[in-house]
Design an enzyme around this catalytic site. Structure first.
Site, PDB file in Angstrom:
ATOM      1  N   CYS A 121      41.025  44.278  37.332  1.00 31.02           N
ATOM      2  CA  CYS A 121      41.498  45.105  36.226  1.00 31.02           C
ATOM      3  C   CYS A 121      40.685  46.385  36.206  1.00 31.02           C
ATOM      4  O   CYS A 121      39.448  46.336  36.213  1.00 31.02           O
ATOM      5  CB  CYS A 121      41.367  44.342  34.914  1.00 31.02           C
ATOM      6  SG  CYS A 121      41.873  45.276  33.466  1.00 31.02           S
ATOM      7  N   HIS A 162      35.234  47.773  38.463  1.00 29.48           N
ATOM      8  CA  HIS A 162      36.251  46.904  37.873  1.00 29.48           C
ATOM      9  C   HIS A 162      35.664  46.241  36.628  1.00 29.48           C
ATOM     10  O   HIS A 162      34.455  46.256  36.410  1.00 29.48           O
ATOM     11  CB  HIS A 162      36.793  45.875  38.886  1.00 29.48           C
ATOM     12  CG  HIS A 162      35.754  44.946  39.438  1.00 29.48           C
ATOM     13  ND1 HIS A 162      35.486  44.823  40.777  1.00 29.48           N
ATOM     14  CD2 HIS A 162      34.923  44.073  38.825  1.00 29.48           C
ATOM     15  CE1 HIS A 162      34.534  43.929  40.966  1.00 29.48           C
ATOM     16  NE2 HIS A 162      34.179  43.457  39.805  1.00 29.48           N
ATOM     17  N   ASN A 186      30.879  48.277  40.368  1.00 27.75           N
ATOM     18  CA  ASN A 186      31.930  48.225  41.386  1.00 27.75           C
ATOM     19  C   ASN A 186      33.267  48.737  40.868  1.00 27.75           C
ATOM     20  O   ASN A 186      34.294  48.585  41.522  1.00 27.75           O
ATOM     21  CB  ASN A 186      32.090  46.788  41.891  1.00 27.75           C
ATOM     22  CG  ASN A 186      30.883  46.320  42.669  1.00 27.75           C
ATOM     23  OD1 ASN A 186      30.277  47.087  43.420  1.00 27.75           O
ATOM     24  ND2 ASN A 186      30.505  45.061  42.488  1.00 27.75           N
TER      25      ASN A 186
END
Length: 409
Positions: A354, A319, A317
């Site tokens: 992040c 991240h 995904n």
């Protein structure tokens, strides 16, 4: 030997009737001049009914200019007349072939019994392929993991990251085994249609003991509702051989749009997919309830800067993987603590994602309750903060530490 037996079955020796028709007797004289060839003469032998056949072979008078003669004579006795030749008694005796095959199989079976193929430890056969299985009418998913040599650290025990990876793996395999895996990573088919994904907002982990190399851990996981638009997932990790608890964990998940990264309500179609798998079960860990305080440069005891996600830290995904955050939290802990204490528990609240281009800072502060900075002989807590260099918070956490237990090498 087996080949000779098999050959004798297909190519039987001449019958006694054919041998009774002639009798060969040979005697070889010492002088080559005595070699001669004559006709074959048969005459009756003794009164026992035996037949004596005398064969004389007349060779050419000269062989290479030298006269030679051969006289062969040998008695053959038959005690009883032979049976007549029929189609039946000309068939090969298959019993010899069957006996040979049986002997081969018995010898092979004996060799297998001599080989000690059985594992010395019964847990080596526990879910040998690591596939996992559905338990309790599809409500609980169970999977076993063997601790590998590359998953242990300087303490000869598995790292907290290893155990957290087991939790993540069982969660995804639970969705797949239930037939709910869509095109997304952990997303159901209806979620995939709507571009929705799951993200974790809070996680609490308590570690009772750390497994060692070659230990097998058994992980159970299940899901339950959390509020109106959330889902709770719990885990219970046990030692496969002893049944003792290794770890307990609980987490809360929400849906976000994969493109906009905004929170989303659970659509009715998605709820219909996953609702039947929700258990009416209390959390395996009671909510701590203590607020995670914010850290800053003024109250942090340790600061680690310049933390960059690597490409391998990202999931599908795009991240940073949740397990990576734990490694970053421990980056700010001093070596003196890591050498004398082990992580007993951790509570994390995720504030934002992040990405691959982020640069982070890890801050830590040792709790002053019951703990002296100069003497860490007892258990204590630490407060943690992961933030971007710009100051935006990524994660707040609290870790609990206890003195290390003696491990037998």
């Amino acid at each position: 030997m087996v080949a000779s037996v098999a050959a004798s079955a297909f190519f039987p020796a001449p019958s006694s009737s054919s041998m009774a028709s002639c009798k060969a007797s040979r005697s070889i004289n010492e002088s080559p001049e005595s070699l001669s060839v004559r006709g074959i003469v048969a005459k009756p032998a003794s009164s026992s009914g035996a037949v004596q056949v005398k064969a004389h072979v007349q060779a050419p008078p000269k062989v290479n200019g030298t006269k030679v003669s051969l006289k062969v004579e040998s008695p053959i006795n038959e005690e009883a007349p032979s049976a007549p030749r029929t189609f039946y008694n000309q068939l090969p005796d298959w019993s010899f072939l069957f006996a040979a095959v049986t002997t081969i199989f018995l010898a092979a079976e004996k060799q297998f019994t001599l080989v000690d193929w059985k594992p010395k430890r019964p847990d080596m056969l526990a879910d040998a392929f690591g596939l996992g299985k559905i338990m309790q009418d599809g409500m609980v998913f169970r999977q076993n993991f063997s601790i590998r040599s590359y998953e242990i650290g300087a303490d000869r025990t598995a790292s907290i990251e290893t155990l957290m990876n087991h939790l993540q793996e069982t969660a995804l395999n639970h969705v797949r085994s239930a037939g709910l895996m869509g095109a997304g990573f952990g997303s159901t088919p209806e979620m995939t249609k709507r571009n929705l994904i799951w993200v974790v907002t809070k996680m609490q982990v308590l570690v009772e003991q750390y497994p060692s190399w070659e230990d097998v851990v058994q992980v159970d996981t299940w899901v339950a509702p959390s509020g109106k638009n959330g889902m709770r997932r719990d885990w219970h990790v046990r030692d496969y051989r002893t049944g003792q608890t290794v770890l307990r964990a609980t987490s809360v998940w929400v849906m976000i749009n994969k493109q906009t990264r905004r929170l989303s309500k659970i659509p009715d179609e998605v709820r219909a997919e996953i609702g039947s798998y929700f258990m009416d079960h209390d959390p395996i860990i009671d909510d701590d309830g203590r607020k995670l305080s914010k850290l800053g440069d003024d109250n942090a005891d340790y600061v680690r800067t310049g933390l960059n996600p690597r490409w391998g830290d990202l999931d599908v995904n795009q991240h940073v993987n949740n397990v990576k955050y734990i490694g970053w939290i421990l980056e700010s802990a001093p070596i003196s603590i890591l050498e004398s204490h082990e992580l007993a528990g951790i509570t994390m609240e995720y504030r934002r994602e992040c990405g691959k281009d982020s640069v982070l800072q890890s801050l830590a502060a040792i709790s002053s309750d019951g703990c002296d900075h100069g003497s860490l002989e007892t258990g204590f807590d630490c407060q943690h903060l992961l933030r971007l260099e710009s100051g935006a918070e990524i994660l707040r956490a609290r870790t609990e530490w206890r003195p290390k237990r003696a491990h037998v090498p």
